[in-house]
Design a protein around this motif. Structure first.
Motif, PDB file in Angstrom:
ATOM      1  N   TRP A 194       8.983 127.112 -61.350  1.00  0.00           N
ATOM      2  CA  TRP A 194       8.095 126.070 -60.836  1.00  0.00           C
ATOM      3  C   TRP A 194       6.995 125.752 -61.836  1.00  0.00           C
ATOM      4  CZ3 TRP A 194       7.419 128.344 -55.217  1.00  0.00           C
ATOM      5  CH2 TRP A 194       8.636 128.170 -54.513  1.00  0.00           C
ATOM      6  N   GLN A 195       6.524 126.788 -62.540  1.00  0.00           N
ATOM      7  CA  GLN A 195       5.489 126.575 -63.551  1.00  0.00           C
ATOM      8  C   GLN A 195       6.026 125.714 -64.689  1.00  0.00           C
ATOM      9  OE1 GLN A 195       4.134 129.914 -66.126  1.00  0.00           O
ATOM     10  NE2 GLN A 195       2.122 129.557 -65.208  1.00  0.00           N
ATOM     11  N   ARG A 196       7.280 125.962 -65.103  1.00  0.00           N
ATOM     12  CA  ARG A 196       7.891 125.164 -66.167  1.00  0.00           C
ATOM     13  C   ARG A 196       8.026 123.700 -65.769  1.00  0.00           C
ATOM     14  NH1 ARG A 196      11.084 129.917 -67.194  1.00  0.00           N
ATOM     15  NH2 ARG A 196      12.684 129.168 -65.760  1.00  0.00           N
ATOM     16  N   HIS A 197       8.205 123.462 -64.473  1.00  0.00           N
ATOM     17  CA  HIS A 197       8.291 122.088 -63.971  1.00  0.00           C
ATOM     18  C   HIS A 197       6.910 121.515 -63.648  1.00  0.00           C
ATOM     19  CE1 HIS A 197      12.573 123.160 -63.446  1.00  0.00           C
ATOM     20  NE2 HIS A 197      12.793 121.859 -63.464  1.00  0.00           N
ATOM     21  N   ASN A 198       5.862 122.262 -64.003  1.00  0.00           N
ATOM     22  CA  ASN A 198       4.477 121.815 -63.808  1.00  0.00           C
ATOM     23  C   ASN A 198       4.169 121.521 -62.345  1.00  0.00           C
ATOM     24  OD1 ASN A 198       1.909 121.306 -64.922  1.00  0.00           O
ATOM     25  ND2 ASN A 198       2.294 119.091 -64.940  1.00  0.00           N
ATOM     26  N   LEU A 199       4.696 122.362 -61.459  1.00  0.00           N
ATOM     27  CA  LEU A 199       4.452 122.211 -60.024  1.00  0.00           C
ATOM     28  C   LEU A 199       3.249 123.071 -59.659  1.00  0.00           C
ATOM     29  CD1 LEU A 199       8.156 122.554 -58.843  1.00  0.00           C
ATOM     30  CD2 LEU A 199       6.911 120.455 -59.365  1.00  0.00           C
ATOM     31  N   LYS A 200       2.168 122.444 -59.235  1.00  0.00           N
ATOM     32  CA  LYS A 200       0.924 123.164 -59.023  1.00  0.00           C
ATOM     33  C   LYS A 200       0.441 123.174 -57.575  1.00  0.00           C
ATOM     34  CE  LYS A 200      -0.698 122.241 -63.721  1.00  0.00           C
ATOM     35  NZ  LYS A 200      -1.775 121.636 -64.547  1.00  0.00           N
ATOM     36  N   THR A 201       1.039 122.337 -56.736  1.00  0.00           N
ATOM     37  CA  THR A 201       0.611 122.283 -55.344  1.00  0.00           C
ATOM     38  C   THR A 201       1.786 122.531 -54.419  1.00  0.00           C
ATOM     39  OG1 THR A 201       1.031 119.909 -55.034  1.00  0.00           O
ATOM     40  CG2 THR A 201      -1.112 120.542 -55.983  1.00  0.00           C
ATOM     41  N   VAL A 202       1.472 122.890 -53.189  1.00  0.00           N
ATOM     42  CA  VAL A 202       2.519 123.118 -52.188  1.00  0.00           C
ATOM     43  C   VAL A 202       3.351 121.860 -51.993  1.00  0.00           C
ATOM     44  CG1 VAL A 202       2.936 123.576 -49.745  1.00  0.00           C
ATOM     45  CG2 VAL A 202       1.256 124.946 -50.997  1.00  0.00           C
ATOM     46  N   SER A 203       2.688 120.713 -51.949  1.00  0.00           N
ATOM     47  CA  SER A 203       3.387 119.448 -51.752  1.00  0.00           C
ATOM     48  C   SER A 203       4.378 119.179 -52.881  1.00  0.00           C
ATOM     49  CB  SER A 203       2.375 118.303 -51.666  1.00  0.00           C
ATOM     50  OG  SER A 203       3.029 117.061 -51.550  1.00  0.00           O
ATOM     51  N   GLU A 204       3.963 119.459 -54.125  1.00  0.00           N
ATOM     52  CA  GLU A 204       4.856 119.232 -55.269  1.00  0.00           C
ATOM     53  C   GLU A 204       6.055 120.161 -55.207  1.00  0.00           C
ATOM     54  OE1 GLU A 204       1.483 117.770 -58.529  1.00  0.00           O
ATOM     55  OE2 GLU A 204       2.162 119.862 -58.491  1.00  0.00           O
ATOM     56  N   VAL A 205       5.828 121.408 -54.826  1.00  0.00           N
ATOM     57  CA  VAL A 205       6.932 122.368 -54.716  1.00  0.00           C
ATOM     58  C   VAL A 205       7.899 121.948 -53.624  1.00  0.00           C
ATOM     59  CG1 VAL A 205       7.535 124.735 -54.075  1.00  0.00           C
ATOM     60  CG2 VAL A 205       5.648 124.319 -55.654  1.00  0.00           C
ATOM     61  N   GLN A 206       7.366 121.535 -52.478  1.00  0.00           N
ATOM     62  CA  GLN A 206       8.219 121.126 -51.364  1.00  0.00           C
ATOM     63  C   GLN A 206       9.079 119.922 -51.722  1.00  0.00           C
ATOM     64  OE1 GLN A 206       5.174 120.760 -48.345  1.00  0.00           O
ATOM     65  NE2 GLN A 206       5.614 122.802 -47.512  1.00  0.00           N
ATOM     66  N   LYS A 207       8.499 118.952 -52.433  1.00  0.00           N
ATOM     67  CA  LYS A 207       9.267 117.776 -52.875  1.00  0.00           C
ATOM     68  C   LYS A 207      10.358 118.204 -53.853  1.00  0.00           C
ATOM     69  CE  LYS A 207       5.556 114.379 -52.334  1.00  0.00           C
ATOM     70  NZ  LYS A 207       4.615 113.470 -53.035  1.00  0.00           N
ATOM     71  N   PHE A 208      10.024 119.138 -54.754  1.00  0.00           N
ATOM     72  CA  PHE A 208      11.001 119.649 -55.720  1.00  0.00           C
ATOM     73  C   PHE A 208      12.156 120.343 -55.005  1.00  0.00           C
ATOM     74  CE2 PHE A 208      12.444 123.259 -58.312  1.00  0.00           C
ATOM     75  CZ  PHE A 208      12.863 122.603 -59.463  1.00  0.00           C
ATOM     76  N   LEU A 209      11.826 121.132 -54.007  1.00  0.00           N
ATOM     77  CA  LEU A 209      12.861 121.854 -53.262  1.00  0.00           C
ATOM     78  C   LEU A 209      13.772 120.903 -52.505  1.00  0.00           C
ATOM     79  CD1 LEU A 209      10.758 124.856 -51.895  1.00  0.00           C
ATOM     80  CD2 LEU A 209      12.474 124.935 -53.709  1.00  0.00           C
ATOM     81  N   ARG A 210      13.184 119.862 -51.906  1.00  0.00           N
ATOM     82  CA  ARG A 210      13.998 118.887 -51.167  1.00  0.00           C
ATOM     83  C   ARG A 210      14.956 118.164 -52.107  1.00  0.00           C
ATOM     84  NH1 ARG A 210       9.154 118.048 -48.085  1.00  0.00           N
ATOM     85  NH2 ARG A 210       8.526 116.326 -49.457  1.00  0.00           N
ATOM     86  N   ARG A 211      14.506 117.868 -53.314  1.00  0.00           N
ATOM     87  CA  ARG A 211      15.366 117.164 -54.283  1.00  0.00           C
ATOM     88  C   ARG A 211      16.511 118.032 -54.768  1.00  0.00           C
ATOM     89  NH1 ARG A 211      10.442 115.545 -56.739  1.00  0.00           N
ATOM     90  NH2 ARG A 211      10.837 117.057 -58.413  1.00  0.00           N
ATOM     91  N   ASN A 212      16.287 119.355 -54.735  1.00  0.00           N
ATOM     92  CA  ASN A 212      17.278 120.255 -55.338  1.00  0.00           C
ATOM     93  C   ASN A 212      18.051 121.085 -54.319  1.00  0.00           C
ATOM     94  OD1 ASN A 212      16.763 120.236 -58.509  1.00  0.00           O
ATOM     95  ND2 ASN A 212      14.775 120.064 -57.506  1.00  0.00           N
ATOM     96  N   ARG A 213      17.937 120.727 -53.060  1.00  0.00           N
ATOM     97  CA  ARG A 213      18.713 121.434 -52.045  1.00  0.00           C
ATOM     98  C   ARG A 213      20.196 121.094 -52.173  1.00  0.00           C
ATOM     99  NH1 ARG A 213      15.951 125.755 -50.467  1.00  0.00           N
ATOM    100  NH2 ARG A 213      14.042 125.286 -49.371  1.00  0.00           N
TER     101      ARG A 213
END
Length: 213
Positions: A194-213
């Motif tokens: 997540w750090q490599r993808h520059n994800l710093k907030t819960v919202s950004e992580v959640q959006k990333f997870l939804r895209r990659n499910r």
């Protein structure tokens, strides 16, 4: 095992005061684990378990258990009493009375500054609500076991060295549990990704997870 099978293993009673204040007694997590084990054995009627028996219930080696017991004795938390049974046989038993005497003195010496206007103790909530303690308890619940001192230090490093948001760490824990990977190394890889993808907030992580499910 079913729930009733776990119930059949029994329950160990322990003072909430000890759980809340053992850091203030200068007892570390490893020593606290040994105290928990001694209480468990004592409440089953075994007042002098072997180092091997204690080690079998922990992540510590027999030698480490011996060292921890010696530290507790040196700090006057633990005493080995000599006892004689009904048949006149001489034996030993562990005695934690001095630990609870020290706890009593600590609680008796607490100042009014730890009490709120209703006379209730606020100090436990301060201890319990630290980000590290919250995360440790969450990990122990999900892992179904106590964390080792090294594991606790790794979580502390995520907070204090890597500066991960506690909420992000909880999300990584959830992802690991969903994958049935109960390992801090696995969670560390998630956080690094997540750090490599520059994800710093819960919202950004959640959006990333939804895209990659």
């Amino acid at each position: 095992m079913q729930y009733n099978d776990y119930r059949a293993l029994g329950v160990t009673l322990l003072s909430n005061g000890l759980l809340a204040y053992y850091p203030q007694l200068k007892i570390d997590d490893a020593e606290m684990m040994v105290i928990l084990q001694l209480e468990m054995f004592a409440q089953k009627g075994d007042f002098f378990p072997t180092n091997e028996e204690i080690a079998a219930n922990t992540n510590f080696s027999v030698a480490e258990i011996g060292s921890l017991l010696q530290k507790l004795i040196e700090q006057n938390f633990l005493v080995i009493d000599q006892v004689t049974d009904q048949k006149g046989m001489i034996g030993n038993k562990y005695n934690l009375n001095q630990l609870y005497d020290k706890l009593d003195k600590l609680l008796a010496g607490k100042t009014d500054s730890t009490l709120n206007k209703n006379g209730k103790d606020n100090s436990t909530s301060v201890i319990d609500n630290s980000p590290l303690n919250q995360l440790v308890r969450q990990f122990e619940i999900e892992f179904g076991r106590y964390l080792s001192p090294i594991e606790r230090e790794e979580i502390a490093a995520w907070l204090n060295v890597d500066h991960y948001d506690p909420a992000i760490i909880k999300l990584a824990l959830r992802e690991a549990v969903l994958s049935q990977a109960y390992s801090l190394k696995y969670i560390d890889r998630i956080l690094l990704n997540w750090q490599r993808h520059n994800l710093k907030t819960v919202s950004e992580v959640q959006k990333f997870l939804r895209r990659n499910r």
